[in-house]
Structure formats: structure tokens, C-alpha cells
Design an enzyme around this catalytic site. Structure first.
Site, PDB file in Angstrom:
ATOM      1  N   HIS A  87      -9.274  12.994 -17.022  1.00  0.00           N
ATOM      2  CA  HIS A  87      -9.876  12.666 -18.323  1.00  0.00           C
ATOM      3  C   HIS A  87     -11.271  13.494 -17.963  1.00  0.00           C
ATOM      4  CE1 HIS A  87     -10.847  11.832 -22.169  1.00  0.00           C
ATOM      5  NE2 HIS A  87     -10.775  10.626 -22.205  1.00  0.00           N
ATOM      6  N   GLY A  88     -11.176  14.780 -18.479  1.00  0.00           N
ATOM      7  CA  GLY A  88     -12.487  15.558 -18.506  1.00  0.00           C
ATOM      8  C   GLY A  88     -13.167  15.769 -19.687  1.00  0.00           C
ATOM      9  N   PRO A 104      -3.108  10.238 -24.634  1.00  0.00           N
ATOM     10  CA  PRO A 104      -3.726   8.911 -24.053  1.00  0.00           C
ATOM     11  C   PRO A 104      -4.500   8.300 -25.435  1.00  0.00           C
ATOM     12  CG  PRO A 104      -4.855  11.074 -23.297  1.00  0.00           C
ATOM     13  CD  PRO A 104      -3.757  11.745 -24.272  1.00  0.00           C
ATOM     14  N   GLN A 163      -3.336   8.723 -17.108  1.00  0.00           N
ATOM     15  CA  GLN A 163      -4.612   9.499 -17.255  1.00  0.00           C
ATOM     16  C   GLN A 163      -5.533   8.923 -16.569  1.00  0.00           C
ATOM     17  OE1 GLN A 163      -7.494   9.270 -20.367  1.00  0.00           O
ATOM     18  NE2 GLN A 163      -7.055  11.406 -20.940  1.00  0.00           N
ATOM     19  N   GLY A 166      -1.770  11.591 -31.276  1.00  0.00           N
ATOM     20  CA  GLY A 166      -2.166  10.365 -30.816  1.00  0.00           C
ATOM     21  C   GLY A 166      -1.912   9.301 -31.918  1.00  0.00           C
ATOM     22  N   ARG A 167      -2.579   9.203 -32.955  1.00  0.00           N
ATOM     23  CA  ARG A 167      -2.411   7.958 -33.776  1.00  0.00           C
ATOM     24  C   ARG A 167      -0.963   7.900 -34.323  1.00  0.00           C
ATOM     25  NH1 ARG A 167      -7.777   9.213 -37.151  1.00  0.00           N
ATOM     26  NH2 ARG A 167      -7.194  11.443 -36.158  1.00  0.00           N
ATOM     27  N   ARG A 210      -7.762  17.095 -19.086  1.00  0.00           N
ATOM     28  CA  ARG A 210      -7.913  17.062 -20.443  1.00  0.00           C
ATOM     29  C   ARG A 210      -9.375  17.307 -20.848  1.00  0.00           C
ATOM     30  NH1 ARG A 210      -7.421  12.628 -25.493  1.00  0.00           N
ATOM     31  NH2 ARG A 210      -5.857  13.909 -26.855  1.00  0.00           N
ATOM     32  N   TYR A 227     -16.943  11.096 -21.007  1.00  0.00           N
ATOM     33  CA  TYR A 227     -16.769  10.410 -19.667  1.00  0.00           C
ATOM     34  C   TYR A 227     -17.293  11.310 -18.707  1.00  0.00           C
ATOM     35  CZ  TYR A 227     -14.812   7.388 -22.918  1.00  0.00           C
ATOM     36  OH  TYR A 227     -14.347   6.513 -24.069  1.00  0.00           O
ATOM     37  N   THR A 264      -6.578   4.497 -25.799  1.00  0.00           N
ATOM     38  CA  THR A 264      -7.201   3.392 -25.337  1.00  0.00           C
ATOM     39  C   THR A 264      -6.389   2.133 -26.087  1.00  0.00           C
ATOM     40  OG1 THR A 264      -9.200   4.385 -24.300  1.00  0.00           O
ATOM     41  CG2 THR A 264      -9.106   1.625 -24.632  1.00  0.00           C
TER      42      THR A 264
END
Length: 357
Positions: free
Chosen positions: A172-173, A23, A98, A312-313, A224, A177, A25
Site C-alpha cells: 500500500h503505497g 482493497p 495488501q 471498490g464500493r 498501489r 500511509y 477497509t
């Protein structure tokens, strides 16, 4: 020996490979937290992943962290997501949404509401708002009777995600957050049943996961976690004890998976792998850190017992990442200036590898 390109059975799905799109943003949603045709194209381009986990999706207006992020708390948002999931499925992919409640990592300029958190302790640093970065505000500490409502918001968003065509959800753990805030030893200063001891600090995460599993099925529910992650000023003073206890409780729920980030020592992470009896997705490098996940990092963690590896990236600039990993093709670096700027540039403009004669 397990390889990245082997298939894997996850819940009721057969994944063609062990590559997971992590995931990320990207703040490309339309007003009202609506998914867009560009988002459908973006995820469809990356549908060769064994599993896609979308960007964080807010389960309520007060749960929204950043401007420009999508939601799953209105009928209009559900309808807007359906073309996205249809596009992924049409390209042969699978996608989990997510569910991300920002908690204290939010701002009234974004939501019109004062953020909430376990305690009246602000996040460290500045948060994104429609007017640019602004200091994180002090959240309102939740009353004990209010806490279950916010745990339940994950389950309610999960129901909407399934209605929108998603194959499942990831709570999303991680990364500072709301669930992470309850796990924390400095963001959570509560003295009721949700704070203090390890047993109490894991309670919110377990309740959110249990409610979600009951709502949509455990096989459609993952979570996560970022053990020891320092995001937004979060501190955890008892990482092995905290996460071993959390995994023991989550194991009772038979969740689809746990998704760990490499935010603490490898020795601790390997011990957590041993403590978790189910599927483990491993994100092998620190999110937004100096290193990026490649084939060698993936193979290293498969050898240590991970079942799936999240990238990710690498997925931002390489929509054909699976094929590049399969054939050893070079990975294109992403343009960081376009991560959060909106629009299609740096979003839909990265091509698949072009072979030359």
C-alpha cells in the site's frame, strides 16, 4: 478490442477476467488482528473477480492504523488467514494481501505505541481509535538507521502472507500511509538519503518493493499508488517527475503490477501508463469520492491502456459483480452506515441478483 471480461495472464496466474476487487477497509478482524470466518465468507462470495486484493493488513503492531484491522506479523494471524485463502481458492478465486503500514496515521490508543513517520509532522484531521475519532498525534521521526527496518516489514509480512496461502501481496503505497508519507513533499521534511530530492523521496518505496520481491518473488509483488492524492493532508508538488522516476526504478524489479488511483489529471495518469512497461491496474475514480466505478469508467480506461480495472464500493453490495457487469444487471448501492460498524450486517447480507419470472 480488449474487454473487461477477457482473460489475462498475471505472473504465474491466469485471470478469467480483468475485474479486480480493490482493497477496502472493513474493520471486521477479531482481537489480536485475527481474520475471522465471516471474512472468509466475505471474500469467498466475491471470488469470481479476476483478482481480489484484501483490505490493508498491518505488517507490525506499530504499523497498525485503525482498530479492528487484521495483521500478518504473528503466527496466530497467519493461521487465521489460512481459512480465508482456502475459501477463496475453493471458489475458484485468487487473492493478494495488501500490506499496509499506517505510519503517522495511527494512535497510541489503538496500538499502545507512538506512531512513527518520515518527519515529526502530524496527519491532517482525526484518526480512528477504539474510543472514537481523535486528533492525529505528532509522530516520532524515524532515525536514518531505523528506516530499513520498516521497509523490511513489508517483506516479512509478505512471507507470512504466502505462508497463509495468498497468491501474492500488494504494497500500500497510496492514500497517505507510510510509503506515501515518504513520497510526500510536506510529510517528509528529511535532509538525509530518504528526503529532499525526488531520488531520495522514492527510496523508501523502492527499498520496500525490492525487499518484498526478493522475499516472495517479483511475480507475487504489486504496489498501489495515488499520485497527487490529498489523503490525510499529503501534498506532492512534483507529481509527474516524482512518479515517472518511481516507476522507472520499480520497472527494474519486474513487479507483477502497479495499481494506480485516479487521484490526478487523466493526462498525467496516461503518461504514467506509458512510462510503466508492466501490468497496470487502474482504479478509475477517486476513492470515497462522489463517483463510483461502473462499466463505462472501466471501458474508458481499458481503451486508454489499462490492463485490469479495480472496483471498490461496487463490490461491497454486489458480490456477483462480474456477472452483473457481464449481463448489464443493475448495481446495488451499499449502505455507508455499515462500512465500518463491524458485524455481518452490510458485510455478508448482500445477496446475488435474484431473477424473477
Amino acid at each position: 478490442m480488449t474487454t473487461l471480461l477477457d482473460g489475462y495472464r498475471l505472473g504465474g496466474m491466469t485471470l478469467p477476467n480483468r475485474v479486480v476487487m480493490a482493497p477496502m477497509t472493513r474493520v471486521r478482524a477479531a482481537a489480536g488482528g485475527l481474520a475471522t470466518p465471516s471474512m472468509a465468507a466475505y471474500y469467498a462470495q466475491r471470488a469470481t473477480a479476476g483478482l481480489i486484493v484484501t483490505e490493508g493488513v498491518q505488517p507490525s503492531l506499530i504499523g497498525q492504523s485503525n482498530p479492528g484491522t487484521p495483521g500478518l506479523h504473528t503466527d496466530e494471524q497467519v493461521a487465521a488467514w489460512r481459512p480465508v485463502t482456502a475459501a477463496v481458492h475453493a471458489n475458484g478465486g485468487r487473492a493478494f494481501a495488501q500490506i499496509m503500514h499506517g505510519g503517522r496515521v495511527s494512535h497510541p490508543a489503538t496500538t499502545g505505541l507512538r506512531p512513527i513517520g518520515p518527519s515529526a509532522v502530524p496527519a491532517t484531521g482525526e484518526v480512528f481509535t477504539p474510543d472514537g475519532p481523535r486528533p492525529a498525534p505528532t509522530p516520532r521521526a524515524l532515525e536514518t538507521a531505523e528506516v530499513p527496518e520498516h521497509a523490511r516489514s513489508y517483506a516479512e509480512a509478505a512471507r507470512r502472507a504466502i505462508d497463509a496461502g495468498f497468491d501474492g501481496v500488494e504494497l500500500h503505497g497510496a492514500n497517505g500511509y507510510l510509503i506515501s508519507q515518504f513520497l510526500s513533499s510536506n510529510a517528509n521534511l528529511r535532509t538525509d538519503r530518504y528526503g529532499g530530492s525526488v531520488t531520495n523521496r522514492i527510496r523508501f518505496a523502492v527499498e520496500a518493493a525490492a525487499m518484498t520481491a526478493e522475499a516472495v518473488g517479483a511475480a507475487r509483488t504489486g504496489i498501489r499508488l495515488s499520485p497527487g492524492g490529498p489523503f490525510w493532508g499529503i501534498e506532492e508538488t512534483d507529481i509527474p517527475e516524482l512518479y515517472t522516476a518511481l516507476l522507472a526504478e520499480l520497472a527494474r524489479l519486474n513487479l507483477a503490477y502497479v495499481h494506480l488511483e485516479a487521484t490526478t489529471d487523466e493526462e498525467v495518469l496516461v503518461a504514467l501508463r506509458r512510462a510503466w512497461p508492466g501490468t497496470l491496474i487502474m482504479n478509475p475514480v477517486l476513492p470515497l469520492g462522489p463517483k463510483r466505478t461502473g462499466r463505462s469508467e472501466a471501458d474508458h480506461w481499458l481503451a486508454l491502456g489499462a490492463d485490469l480495472i479495480s472496483f471498490g464500493r461496487a463490490y461491497i453490495a454486489n458480490p456477483d459483480l462480474v456477472e452483473r457487469l457481464r449481463t448489464g444487471l443493475p448495481l446495488v448501492p451499499a449502505d455507508e452506515a455499515t462500512y465500518f460498524q463491524g458485524g455481518d450486517t452490510g458485510y455478508l447480507t448482500y445477496p446475488t441478483y435474484q431473477h424473477t419470472a
